[in-house]
Enzyme design. Structure first.
Site, PDB file in Angstrom:
ATOM      1  N   ALA A 130       3.723  -0.249   4.645  1.00  0.00           N
ATOM      2  CA  ALA A 130       2.918  -1.077   6.278  1.00  0.00           C
ATOM      3  C   ALA A 130       1.849  -2.462   6.701  1.00  0.00           C
ATOM      4  CB  ALA A 130       1.212   0.190   6.182  1.00  0.00           C
ATOM      5  N   PRO A 137       0.895  -1.510  -0.078  1.00  0.00           N
ATOM      6  CA  PRO A 137       0.133  -0.091   0.127  1.00  0.00           C
ATOM      7  C   PRO A 137       0.887   1.265   0.175  1.00  0.00           C
ATOM      8  CG  PRO A 137      -0.172  -0.884   2.260  1.00  0.00           C
ATOM      9  CD  PRO A 137       0.552  -2.407   1.674  1.00  0.00           C
TER      10      PRO A 137
HETATM   11  C1  DQA Z   1       8.112   1.222   3.804  1.00  0.00           C
HETATM   12  C2  DQA Z   1       8.353   1.697   5.228  1.00  0.00           C
HETATM   13  C3  DQA Z   1       6.626   0.951   6.154  1.00  0.00           C
HETATM   14  O1  DQA Z   1       6.903   1.623   7.115  1.00  0.00           O
HETATM   15  C4  DQA Z   1       5.778   1.780   5.266  1.00  0.00           C
HETATM   16  O2  DQA Z   1       5.017   1.848   5.865  1.00  0.00           O
HETATM   17  C5  DQA Z   1       5.971   1.860   4.138  1.00  0.00           C
HETATM   18  C6  DQA Z   1       7.309   1.480   3.117  1.00  0.00           C
HETATM   19  C7  DQA Z   1       9.331   1.362   3.474  1.00  0.00           C
HETATM   20  O3  DQA Z   1      10.075   0.605   2.520  1.00  0.00           O
HETATM   21  O4  DQA Z   1      10.672   1.788   3.828  1.00  0.00           O
HETATM   22  O5  DQA Z   1       5.072   1.874   3.738  1.00  0.00           O
HETATM   23  O6  DQA Z   1       8.227  -0.089   4.081  1.00  0.00           O
END
Ligand code: DQA
Length: 150
Positions: free
Chosen positions: A79, A12
């Site tokens: 997430a 997402p």
């Molecule tokens: C993410 C890190 C996650 O905590 C966040 O919710 C994202 C992106 C990253 O690529 O750094 O959507 O996966």
């Protein structure tokens, strides 16, 4: 060398890369990441099939459909990394080699990002290198898949 097919899954909000919190996630778009992954894969006699969804069930379906079609999975679950037992179970169920990537270093951020439900069912995790995390992840996955080839 056997041709390899890799499923790249983006979770997402990653469709908004380039405009989404660029100070954290960088300026590169998802289309550009996918293009560069395809280019890098071709140099390693592999191809990538990239898919993004904001819906947990659609990501679960894509993991199930990978069976018989792809040899490995590169996943940035966004997430859902921190919330989804369903994604973790799907990866465990298909039992395909998978690598988890994150653009940001999730361990330098809020506490709720420090736990990954995905981590125990993947070969390894790459976190904190921006778009480079994907390219390092792809390289690691292809190396892993080829390690048993003569
Ligand atoms: C993410 C890190 C996650 O905590 C966040 O919710 C994202 C992106 C990253 O690529 O750094 O959507 O996966």
């Amino acid at each position: 060398m056997q041709p390899l097919s890799i499923l790249v899954l983006h979770g997402p909000n990653l469709n908004l890369l380039g405009q989404r919190e660029p100070g954290i996630y960088g300026a590169v778009t998802l289309a550009e990441i996918n293009r560069l992954l395809q280019e890098q894969a071709a140099k390693m006699q592999a191809s990538v099939f990239a898919m993004q969804s904001n819906h947990e069930g659609a990501l679960v379906d894509a993991i199930h459909e990978a069976l018989g079609q792809h040899q490995g999975i590169l996943i940035n679950a966004g997430a859902y990394t921190h919330t989804s037992v369903a994604l973790r179970d799907a990866i465990a169920a298909v039992n395909l080699p998978a690598i988890e990537v994150h653009l940001s270093n999730i361990y330098r951020r809020e506490d709720f990002r420090h736990h990954s439900y995905i981590a125990p069912v993947v070969i390894g995790q790459i976190s904190g290198f921006g778009a480079q995390s994907y390219f390092l992840g792809l390289q690691a996955l292809v190396h892993h898949l080829r390690k048993d080839e003569g």
